[in-house]
Design a protein around this motif. Structure first.
Motif, PDB file in Angstrom:
ATOM      1  N   TRP A 248      -7.073  -5.182   0.914  1.00 25.87           N
ATOM      2  CA  TRP A 248      -6.567  -4.362  -0.194  1.00 25.87           C
ATOM      3  C   TRP A 248      -5.587  -5.116  -1.089  1.00 25.87           C
ATOM      4  CZ3 TRP A 248      -5.472   1.513   0.814  1.00 25.87           C
ATOM      5  CH2 TRP A 248      -6.695   2.165   1.045  1.00 25.87           C
TER       6      TRP A 248
ATOM      7  N   PRO B  76      -7.385  -1.109   6.142  1.00 28.73           N
ATOM      8  CA  PRO B  76      -8.241  -1.522   5.035  1.00 28.73           C
ATOM      9  C   PRO B  76      -9.310  -2.509   5.505  1.00 28.73           C
ATOM     10  CG  PRO B  76      -5.956  -1.532   4.349  1.00 28.73           C
ATOM     11  CD  PRO B  76      -5.957  -1.327   5.845  1.00 28.73           C
TER      12      PRO B  76
ATOM     13  N   LYS C  85     -10.860   2.225   3.754  1.00 25.42           N
ATOM     14  CA  LYS C  85     -10.130   1.936   4.986  1.00 25.42           C
ATOM     15  C   LYS C  85     -10.555   2.916   6.060  1.00 25.42           C
ATOM     16  CE  LYS C  85      -5.796   4.490   3.903  1.00 25.42           C
ATOM     17  NZ  LYS C  85      -5.582   5.361   5.050  1.00 25.42           N
TER      18      LYS C  85
ATOM     19  N   ALA D  43       0.806  -1.221   0.000  1.00 21.79           N
ATOM     20  CA  ALA D  43       0.000   0.000   0.000  1.00 21.79           C
ATOM     21  C   ALA D  43       0.839   1.271   0.000  1.00 21.79           C
ATOM     22  CB  ALA D  43      -0.934   0.011   1.218  1.00 21.79           C
ATOM     23  N   ASN D  44       1.997   1.248   0.643  1.00 19.94           N
ATOM     24  CA  ASN D  44       2.757   2.472   0.882  1.00 19.94           C
ATOM     25  C   ASN D  44       4.164   2.470   0.284  1.00 19.94           C
ATOM     26  OD1 ASN D  44       0.623   3.327   2.763  1.00 19.94           O
ATOM     27  ND2 ASN D  44       1.494   1.779   4.135  1.00 19.94           N
TER      28      ASN D  44
ATOM     29  N   ALA E  20      -2.251   3.027   4.689  1.00 20.44           N
ATOM     30  CA  ALA E  20      -2.842   1.770   5.136  1.00 20.44           C
ATOM     31  C   ALA E  20      -1.859   1.043   6.050  1.00 20.44           C
ATOM     32  CB  ALA E  20      -3.185   0.890   3.938  1.00 20.44           C
TER      33      ALA E  20
ATOM     34  N   GLU F  87      -3.696   6.659  -7.585  1.00 17.03           N
ATOM     35  CA  GLU F  87      -4.875   6.535  -6.727  1.00 17.03           C
ATOM     36  C   GLU F  87      -5.624   7.860  -6.689  1.00 17.03           C
ATOM     37  OE1 GLU F  87      -2.566   3.572  -3.593  1.00 17.03           O
ATOM     38  OE2 GLU F  87      -2.750   5.733  -3.233  1.00 17.03           O
TER      39      GLU F  87
END
Length: 350
Positions: free
Chosen positions: A295, A265, A181, A61-62, A251, A144
């Motif tokens: 996710w 999430p 989330k 996610a990051n 997240a 995103e």
């Protein structure tokens, strides 16, 4: 989970063995017993072990994108500061990418690509991780579309849930599939994977178009009013989180709140009746082990923002123009005056 070995206790420093894509790395952790969350007794070492346990979905996610680190030298109750640039002595497994800020200035920003880099960030006293919406390979074009549903005084998470469901339908009509989330606090974050074909300002306009459509459908429940004095007790649809260099907690990032909540999430079918306070540094590893990562695969089927941009143009034609930008931004084209409505001078407003 990585192991550790204890050297001279007087030095109060341990070494964590952190597995990763390039084999195990040894990461030093000073003051491992320093309590970060006083009410719960969660220590720096426990946070590092949490990071190792959730590193897979966390990096999905990051990772591989610019990230700002919110660092707390003492506890969550103490002072904090944001760190964007690689500090002196940053290990070679912590990467960086040059990004352009709203001022036009360019500067390297941190990029996390493996578990050891997350643990290093925690060694640097990071608690909250704030990732950009774009990847390191193309920092100007987001992957995103992000919308922050922000409850105002008098409302909370339960009031944001119906707005999130309605927003999901709006976004579907706009050709996008939404993922959701918890914010780790009272709000809800809605993300849509998008093709990186438009820069931040375009994505902001797509967000505003979706927000306005949601506001039309729930005028008593949600608002796009930037000025707090005009929001009332409605859910604020924070369109400014879509701007360049504006970030929200990522997240699986912890939050600097007394209960050590985590921005988590969830599946859409989990939202109703959900208690976001149940998602904490201590509970998330077990949740991931039992239900997995909702996710997983978020970026595999990106959508297009073309329809939302058509809505934006339609609203422009109807007289709905640009909305205010954050106060730290330079004056932007078409932006209304940056003065709260109760203080505006009607003679100069036009």
């Amino acid at each position: 989970m990585g192991g550790s070995r204890l050297p001279d206790m007087a030095s109060e420093r341990i070494t964590l063995t952190v597995p990763g894509p390039h084999g195990e790395r040894e990461v030093g952790l000073s003051s491992p017993n320093r309590v970060l969350w006083p009410e719960l007794g969660i220590t720096k070492r426990e946070l590092a072990e949490y990071a190792i346990a959730v590193s897979g979905p966390f990096l999905a996610a990051n990772g591989n994108r610019p990230v700002s680190l919110e660092r707390f030298p003492e506890t969550i109750d103490g002072e904090s500061f944001f760190s964007k640039n690689p500090p002196k002595g940053t290990p070679d497994y912590v990467e960086a990418v040059t990004v352009r800020y709203n001022s036009g200035r360019r500067h390297p920003q941190l990029v996390l690509t493996e578990p050891a880099a997350i643990v290093w960030a925690i060694q640097m006293n990071t608690i909250v991780f704030h990732p950009w919406a774009s990847l390191a390979g193309d920092t100007d074009n987001p992957v995103e579309l992000r919308i922050d549903l922000d409850p105002q005084p008098g409302t909370g998470f339960s009031e944001a849930v119906p707005a999130a469901h309605a927003l999901r339908e709006v976004l579907r009509e706009g050709g996008l599939e939404a993922w959701v989330k918890t914010s780790g606090n009272r709000g809800i974050h809605v993300f849509c994977p998008i093709e990186p074909t438009h820069e931040f300002l375009d994505v902001r306009h797509a967000v505003i178009a979706a927000a306005r459509e949601l506001e039309r459908r729930m005028p008593d429940k949600v608002t796009t009013n930037w000025w707090k004095e005009e929001r009332g007790d409605r859910i604020f649809v924070d369109f400014n989180q879509a701007n360049r260099d504006r970030t929200m907690a990522g997240a699986y990032s912890p939050r600097a709140l007394p209960t050590a909540t985590v921005s988590t999430p969830v599946g859409w079918d989990e939202l109703d009746g959900l208690d976001p306070a149940a998602f904490t540094v201590r509970s998330i590893p077990e949740r991931l082990a039992s239900v997995g990562d909702p996710w997983a695969g978020l970026l595999k089927a990106p959508g297009k923002i073309d329809t939302l941009l058509q809505w934006w143009e339609r609203d422009l034609a109807d007289g709905l123009g640009e909305l205010p930008f954050p106060p730290d931004f330079p004056k932007m084209p078409g932006e209304p005056p940056r003065v709260q409505p109760s203080r505006k001078n009607e003679a100069n407003w036009a």
